[in-house]
Design a protein around this motif. Structure first.
Motif, PDB file in Angstrom:
ATOM      1  N   UNK A 120      43.689  56.973  31.042  1.00  0.00           N
ATOM      2  CA  UNK A 120      44.038  56.892  29.650  1.00  0.00           C
ATOM      3  C   UNK A 120      44.060  55.454  29.426  1.00  0.00           C
ATOM      4  N   UNK A 121      43.857  55.070  28.084  1.00  0.00           N
ATOM      5  CA  UNK A 121      44.260  53.569  27.510  1.00  0.00           C
ATOM      6  C   UNK A 121      45.712  53.896  27.182  1.00  0.00           C
ATOM      7  N   UNK A 122      46.533  52.755  27.862  1.00  0.00           N
ATOM      8  CA  UNK A 122      47.884  52.674  27.425  1.00  0.00           C
ATOM      9  C   UNK A 122      48.080  51.618  26.134  1.00  0.00           C
ATOM     10  N   UNK A 153      47.623  43.920  35.992  1.00  0.00           N
ATOM     11  CA  UNK A 153      46.531  45.087  36.085  1.00  0.00           C
ATOM     12  C   UNK A 153      45.930  45.468  34.923  1.00  0.00           C
ATOM     13  N   UNK A 154      46.638  44.891  33.982  1.00  0.00           N
ATOM     14  CA  UNK A 154      46.354  45.389  32.689  1.00  0.00           C
ATOM     15  C   UNK A 154      44.873  44.553  32.227  1.00  0.00           C
ATOM     16  N   UNK A 155      43.911  45.285  31.469  1.00  0.00           N
ATOM     17  CA  UNK A 155      42.527  44.843  31.165  1.00  0.00           C
ATOM     18  C   UNK A 155      42.484  45.196  29.825  1.00  0.00           C
ATOM     19  N   UNK A 198      41.968  38.619  28.885  1.00  0.00           N
ATOM     20  CA  UNK A 198      43.040  38.741  27.523  1.00  0.00           C
ATOM     21  C   UNK A 198      42.214  38.402  26.214  1.00  0.00           C
ATOM     22  N   UNK A 199      41.255  37.661  26.298  1.00  0.00           N
ATOM     23  CA  UNK A 199      40.487  37.191  24.971  1.00  0.00           C
ATOM     24  C   UNK A 199      39.769  38.530  24.432  1.00  0.00           C
ATOM     25  N   UNK A 200      39.738  39.495  25.145  1.00  0.00           N
ATOM     26  CA  UNK A 200      38.982  40.759  24.675  1.00  0.00           C
ATOM     27  C   UNK A 200      40.004  41.810  24.588  1.00  0.00           C
ATOM     28  N   UNK A 201      41.673  41.531  24.874  1.00  0.00           N
ATOM     29  CA  UNK A 201      42.410  42.781  24.674  1.00  0.00           C
ATOM     30  C   UNK A 201      42.823  42.809  23.115  1.00  0.00           C
TER      31      UNK A 201
END
Ligand code: PEP
Length: 247
Positions: A120-122, A153-155, A198-201
């Motif tokens: 899942x996306x958090x 590990x966040x993307x 991060x730029x895409x988060x």
């Protein structure tokens, strides 16, 4: 950098089987928007909503999950259960969970990892209380929350950040556009050295987003859409917000 905006609705403890008609109006009204659309109904409705939304532009998510996949945790649901019911995302660390259930940043960090474990996306929430805003500490409070609650590990694919000043939730009050911009810039400055993409988060704003203010808020730099409570319950309201996110 253009990030695809996300209009996410948090129904909180609202919605019955009869709410299916509202979801269907949202699905039909959204059509093929130029943004992502997510509705997080109560857990009882995830399965039916996910089935109804299958093949549409609307995704379905949960509002919270336990950190464990299963076990002796009466009343909780796991990220795996949300995924099994057809959900694709889960909100973690909403201020109502932090306040009503005493959730800590460490709890939220574990829940975000559980979300990823289940595919899942958090959607990781942060936001300052009014006293901290008044004391000039809002950015420090929020970046401290993020430091502790976003796991390594966040993307951009597995994580969305939602900035929700607590005093703006359900109150009809919003920060100024300058304050929103300053906070979103600070969040992005926090994310940049930690995560390679991060730029895409996406970083959402939440707190009294309505059809009447969504376009203005979504035009603020580094605001990539909204996490919407009250105005996500009615298709007539939420579709105005989806339209603003699509513009
Ligand atoms: C929320 O609960 O996430 C929220 C932003 O609520 P509202 O839009 O009603 O302020």
């Amino acid at each position: 950098m253009t990030r695809r905006k996300l209009a996410a609705g948090n129904w909180k403890m609202n919605g019955l089987e009869s709410s299916m008609a509202e979801l269907k109006a949202m699905i039909d009204g959204a059509g093929s928007p130029n943004c992502d659309v997510l509705i997080c109904p109560p857990a009882t409705l995830i399965t039916g909503f996910a089935a109804a939304a299958s093949g549409s532009a609307v995704s379905i998510g949960g509002q919270d999950c336990h950190a464990n996949a299963s076990g002796a945790h009466t009343g909780d649901i796991s990220a795996e259960m949300i995924a099994d019911a057809g959900g694709t995302a889960v909100i973690v660390g909403h201020s109502e969970r932090r306040t009503d259930h005493g959730e800590s940043d460490a709890d939220i960090n574990a829940k975000a990892q559980a979300a990823w474990r289940a595919g899942l996306i958090a959607i990781i929430c942060c936001g300052e209380p009014e006293a901290q805003r008044d004391a000039g500490n809002a950015i420090d409070v929020v970046t401290d929350q993020l430091a502790a609650s976003i796991p390594e590990g966040a993307t951009a694919a597995n994580t969305v950040v939602a900035y929700e000043p607590i005093w703006a939730i359900g109150t009809g009050r919003t920060p100024t556009n300058e304050d929103i911009a300053a906070m979103h810039d600070a969040i992005r400055a926090h994310l940049a050295p930690r995560f390679s993409d991060a730029e895409d988060m996406r970083v959402l704003y939440g707190g009294s987003v309505k059809p009447g203010n969504a376009a203005e808020i979504f035009a603020v730099s580094n605001v990539d859409g909204g996490l919407v409570g009250g105005a996500s319950l009615k298709a007539s309201d939420f579709l105005g917000i989806v339209a603003a996110a699509s513009a």
